[in-house]
Design a protein around this motif. Structure first.
Motif, PDB file in Angstrom:
ATOM      1  N   SER A  98      -9.582  -1.424   9.872  1.00 15.36           N
ATOM      2  CA  SER A  98     -10.232  -1.033   8.619  1.00 15.36           C
ATOM      3  C   SER A  98      -9.385  -0.045   7.817  1.00 15.36           C
ATOM      4  CB  SER A  98     -11.609  -0.422   8.907  1.00 15.36           C
ATOM      5  OG  SER A  98     -11.475   0.745   9.697  1.00 15.36           O
ATOM      6  N   GLU A  99      -8.379   0.557   8.468  1.00 13.66           N
ATOM      7  CA  GLU A  99      -7.499   1.484   7.756  1.00 13.66           C
ATOM      8  C   GLU A  99      -6.559   0.740   6.803  1.00 13.66           C
ATOM      9  OE1 GLU A  99      -8.138   1.398  10.926  1.00 13.66           O
ATOM     10  OE2 GLU A  99      -8.562   3.392  11.712  1.00 13.66           O
ATOM     11  N   TYR A 100      -6.594  -0.584   6.833  1.00 17.30           N
ATOM     12  CA  TYR A 100      -5.715  -1.402   5.986  1.00 17.30           C
ATOM     13  C   TYR A 100      -6.503  -2.208   4.946  1.00 17.30           C
ATOM     14  CZ  TYR A 100      -1.683  -0.799   9.216  1.00 17.30           C
ATOM     15  OH  TYR A 100      -0.638  -0.312   9.965  1.00 17.30           O
ATOM     16  N   PRO A 101      -7.207  -1.551   4.028  1.00 19.27           N
ATOM     17  CA  PRO A 101      -8.022  -2.326   3.079  1.00 19.27           C
ATOM     18  C   PRO A 101      -7.193  -3.257   2.189  1.00 19.27           C
ATOM     19  CG  PRO A 101      -7.961   0.009   2.468  1.00 19.27           C
ATOM     20  CD  PRO A 101      -7.352  -0.102   3.826  1.00 19.27           C
ATOM     21  N   ASP A 102      -5.976  -2.852   1.846  1.00 19.14           N
ATOM     22  CA  ASP A 102      -5.137  -3.718   1.007  1.00 19.14           C
ATOM     23  C   ASP A 102      -4.800  -5.016   1.745  1.00 19.14           C
ATOM     24  OD1 ASP A 102      -5.073  -1.309  -0.456  1.00 19.14           O
ATOM     25  OD2 ASP A 102      -3.123  -1.828  -1.328  1.00 19.14           O
ATOM     26  N   ARG A 157      -7.756  -7.349   1.798  1.00 14.99           N
ATOM     27  CA  ARG A 157      -7.941  -8.042   0.509  1.00 14.99           C
ATOM     28  C   ARG A 157      -6.931  -9.178   0.326  1.00 14.99           C
ATOM     29  NH1 ARG A 157      -9.282  -2.907  -1.722  1.00 14.99           N
ATOM     30  NH2 ARG A 157      -7.087  -2.442  -2.108  1.00 14.99           N
ATOM     31  N   ALA A 201       0.821  -1.219   0.000  1.00 14.68           N
ATOM     32  CA  ALA A 201       0.000   0.000   0.000  1.00 14.68           C
ATOM     33  C   ALA A 201       0.853   1.268   0.000  1.00 14.68           C
ATOM     34  CB  ALA A 201      -0.950  -0.001   1.197  1.00 14.68           C
ATOM     35  N   ARG A 223       2.117   1.709  -3.424  1.00 18.63           N
ATOM     36  CA  ARG A 223       1.008   2.167  -4.271  1.00 18.63           C
ATOM     37  C   ARG A 223       0.702   3.628  -4.008  1.00 18.63           C
ATOM     38  NH1 ARG A 223      -3.775   0.564  -5.280  1.00 18.63           N
ATOM     39  NH2 ARG A 223      -4.528   0.119  -3.189  1.00 18.63           N
ATOM     40  N   ARG A 272       1.156  -4.537   8.505  1.00 18.57           N
ATOM     41  CA  ARG A 272       0.609  -4.245   7.188  1.00 18.57           C
ATOM     42  C   ARG A 272       1.503  -4.832   6.100  1.00 18.57           C
ATOM     43  NH1 ARG A 272       1.767  -1.306   3.379  1.00 18.57           N
ATOM     44  NH2 ARG A 272       3.254   0.074   4.386  1.00 18.57           N
TER      45      ARG A 272
END
Lengths: 155, 510
Positions: B220-224, B227, B9, B12, B188
């Motif tokens: 939830s701050e880590y959507p990557d 997934r 992330a 990205r 993360r």
């Protein structure tokens, strides 16, 4: 892009989590993904479907920063205000963003295009200051990033 | 030609996706066939987006790459004459000095390829655990000296033994991936860059303690990360590594923005579908945890380290380290630091070595003034304490903590009175509200700090903050209230000049 509150969809969400242990958070997340928020109607509906009191469901929904009672703007910008971003001038960038869009923390622009929220760490601390626009990470924020955000949200 | 572009992330966030697209477009334009593998990040974030090309002499890195650099990279045939050429990443001093155990594969493999995982020694830990049996597996973890990497530093093997020895019809493994501390991103990175190692670690834990169900609680701050972990679980199930055959199920649960849920008991309440409020201990989660059943709650990095410990043996891991801090720690350099990134090394490096030598000083080029170690509940260290060795006990002896391994660097423009105020504000914002010292003390502390900043009755108000901090420290139910005094008091002690400056009065009046 969000649906208006309706019980059929809500019931579908609750059924989806049938048999799961402690399903309330996943249900609230799905409700918010479907309706853009956890409306008051949802609280009563979940309570009766799960045999909980309304107070219990409201207590949970209101405890967590993520769940909203009203939908946010069409775009959601979460700006990190935690220490690593502070050390790289994040507060100055944040001030620029708020000024440019004419909102305060948690506010939505008058045309409903953008909501700006504070967040405390996105784990992008080695590329601070950072933010997340509609779930997509952004880092090393500067004036150019602020302009890019404005373009993305169409303002 | 094979090219490697991170999907992490943070990579990205600084344009890795655009680079991948530009590489594909340019290859198409030139009629060349390229295979782009999206990997995790090597953790050299000042060089991100850092891409790598496969050559007979190993991988060669380039970075930081901007989309406009892509045509020239092809024109130079990804050779040494391109100005962004970095050579072999393993030879870069920042990587060369590391001892990568937990992060051995991160940045190298395709995170969602089990074939890649196995080709890089993945899976050997679980195999060895199965051949040893549950009790010997726990012994191995105990022998390694592994301590909870979330910050508390509790010996993992002892925790597992407690759960294993508690009789119950059902037990759980819970992975705490609610990595909320500013300046930390190791969880993360591992979830996005090597998810199978976490799955393997949890499977080993489940086998050792007799649990058939595991939960990974990701913020939830880590959507990557959510997934990648969810996809990795599906892939592992398809190969029978998880599920009925393996007698172990895993499920990802997503948090909802509450920092306090990183505290293990509030995390358990959150998993149960309740407000994320802290529970009084005892009972310990190892005795009565999730749904009242014996539960091993471990940090993501602790669990991701277990496969290597099993594969190589506990003694090999324990041979590294310093004092009672055994093995390696993925230290995360963050904030205003020139070489920001993940540095996995045996415990024992001094703070000065980490910040000045490895980190290269500040990003701004100004002098380093303070380093906050261990997240928002960790102390601010002045240069005078730069000889502190990286070790749980050494940091505690200096009224600090290593926490989850974050180091946030500040230059000389930092205003420590503001940082102290922020620590109290953050505590007020994130308090679960269950205990009074944290719920009310944080707000009262913030108000008092505002008076100090305005220059009102400075001495009396500083005494009041100190008194309040004592109450927070000794009477709070968990580390949120209990450790907030660390940043506050360290700022006051080590940077007293910032609490009595006329310019603060002016700034506060804004």
């Amino acid at each position: 892009m969000f649906l208006a509150w309706n019980e059929a969809q809500a019931l579908e969400i609750i059924r989806r989590h049938d048999g799961r242990e402690g399903p309330l958070l996943p249900i609230l997340h799905d409700m918010q993904a479907m309706f853009g928020c956890v409306p008051v109607e949802a609280v009563s509906f979940i309570a009766s479907a799960m045999n909980l009191t309304r107070a219990e469901v409201h207590g949970v929904a209101s405890f967590y920063h993520d769940f909203r009672e009203q939908p946010a703007g069409r775009h959601m910008l979460k700006l990190c205000r935690a220490e690593a971003c502070q050390s790289m001038g994040g507060e100055a960038v944040a001030a620029k963003v708020l000024k440019q869009f004419g909102v305060g923390w948690g506010g939505t622009t008058a045309d409903g295009s953008l909501t700006v929220e504070a967040t405390y760490c996105l784990g992008l601390c080695a590329c601070a200051p950072s933010a997340m626009l509609d779930g997509e990470p952004m880092a090393r924020l500067d004036q150019a990033s602020v302009d890019a955000i404005a373009q993305e949200v169409g303002r | 030609m094979r090219l490697f572009v991170p999907r992490d992330a943070a990579a990205r966030a600084v344009g890795a996706d655009r680079i991948a697209m530009a590489l594909e477009a340019e290859a198409r334009r030139l009629g060349r066939t390229v295979e782009i593998v999206r990997t995790g990040s090597r953790g050299l974030f000042w060089l991100e987006p850092m891409i790598e090309v496969e050559t007979p002499a190993g991988r060669i890195a380039f970075g930081p790459v901007m989309p406009g650099d892509v045509p020239a990279l092809f024109a130079a045939d990804f050779g040494a004459r391109h100005p962004l050429h970095l050579g072999r990443p393993e030879e870069l001093p920042f990587l060369k000095r590391q001892t990568r155990i937990t992060f051995a594969r991160c940045g190298i493999t395709d995170p969602l390829s089990l074939a890649d995982y196995r080709a890089h020694s993945g899976g050997r830990g679980l195999e060895r655990a199965k051949s040893l049996g549950a009790a010997k597996t726990i012994e191995e973890v105990t022998k390694s000296g592994l301590r909870g990497r979330g910050g508390a530093g509790f010996p993992t093997g002892i925790k597992w033994k407690t759960v294993a020895d508690t009789a119950a019809d059902r037990k759980y493994v819970v992975c705490n991936a609610d990595e909320g501390d500013s300046g930390t991103y190791a969880d993360r990175m591992i979830m996005e860059g090597d998810p199978f190692v976490l799955i393997e670690g949890m499977a080993i834990a489940g086998f050792a303690i007799g649990a058939t169900k595991g939960y990974i609680y990701i913020r939830s701050e880590y959507p990557d990360a959510v997934r990648v972990m969810e996809r990795a679980i599906v892939l592992a199930e398809a190969e029978g590594l998880l599920g009925a055959e393996a007698k172990f199920d895993l499920e990802v649960r997503v948090g909802a923005g509450a920092y306090v849920c990183g505290e293990e008991t509030s995390l358990l309440d959150s998993l149960e579908g309740k407000r994320g409020q802290v529970r009084a201990k005892p009972p310990l989660p190892a005795h009565k945890g999730l749904f009242g059943k014996p539960t091993a709650v471990n940090n993501a990095i602790s669990l991701a380290t277990v496969p290597a410990i099993l594969a190589e043996g506990g003694e090999a891991y324990a041979a590294l380290g310093f004092g009672r801090s055994r093995g390696t720690m993925p230290i995360q350099l963050a904030g205003n630091v020139k070489h920001a990134g993940l540095f996995e090394a045996p415990f024992g490096l001094s703070l000065g070595e980490l910040v000045d030598e490895i980190g290269g000083g500040t990003h701004s080029g100004r002098p380093v003034r303070a380093v906050q170690a261990g997240g928002p509940l960790g102390a601010y260290f002045p240069r005078a304490l730069f000889d502190t060795p990286y070790d749980y006990e050494a940091y505690a002896a200096r009224d600090g903590l290593i926490g989850h391994g974050g180091l946030v660097v500040f230059d000389d423009t930092v205003d420590m009175a503001r940082q102290a105020r922020f620590a109290l504000e953050f505590c007020a914002l994130e308090s679960c509200g269950k205990c009074t010292p944290c719920r009310l003390g944080s707000v009262r502390g913030m108000e008092t700090m505002d008076r100090i900043i305005r220059g009102e009755r400075r001495e009396a108000n500083l005494a009041l903050v100190e008194d309040l901090c004592r109450t927070l420290k000794f009477a709070s139910l968990c580390a949120l209230g209990g450790f907030t005094p660390y940043p506050v008091m360290s700022a006051i002690r080590h940077f007293p000049e910032d609490f009595n400056r006329p310019r603060l009065t002016a700034a506060a009046a804004e």
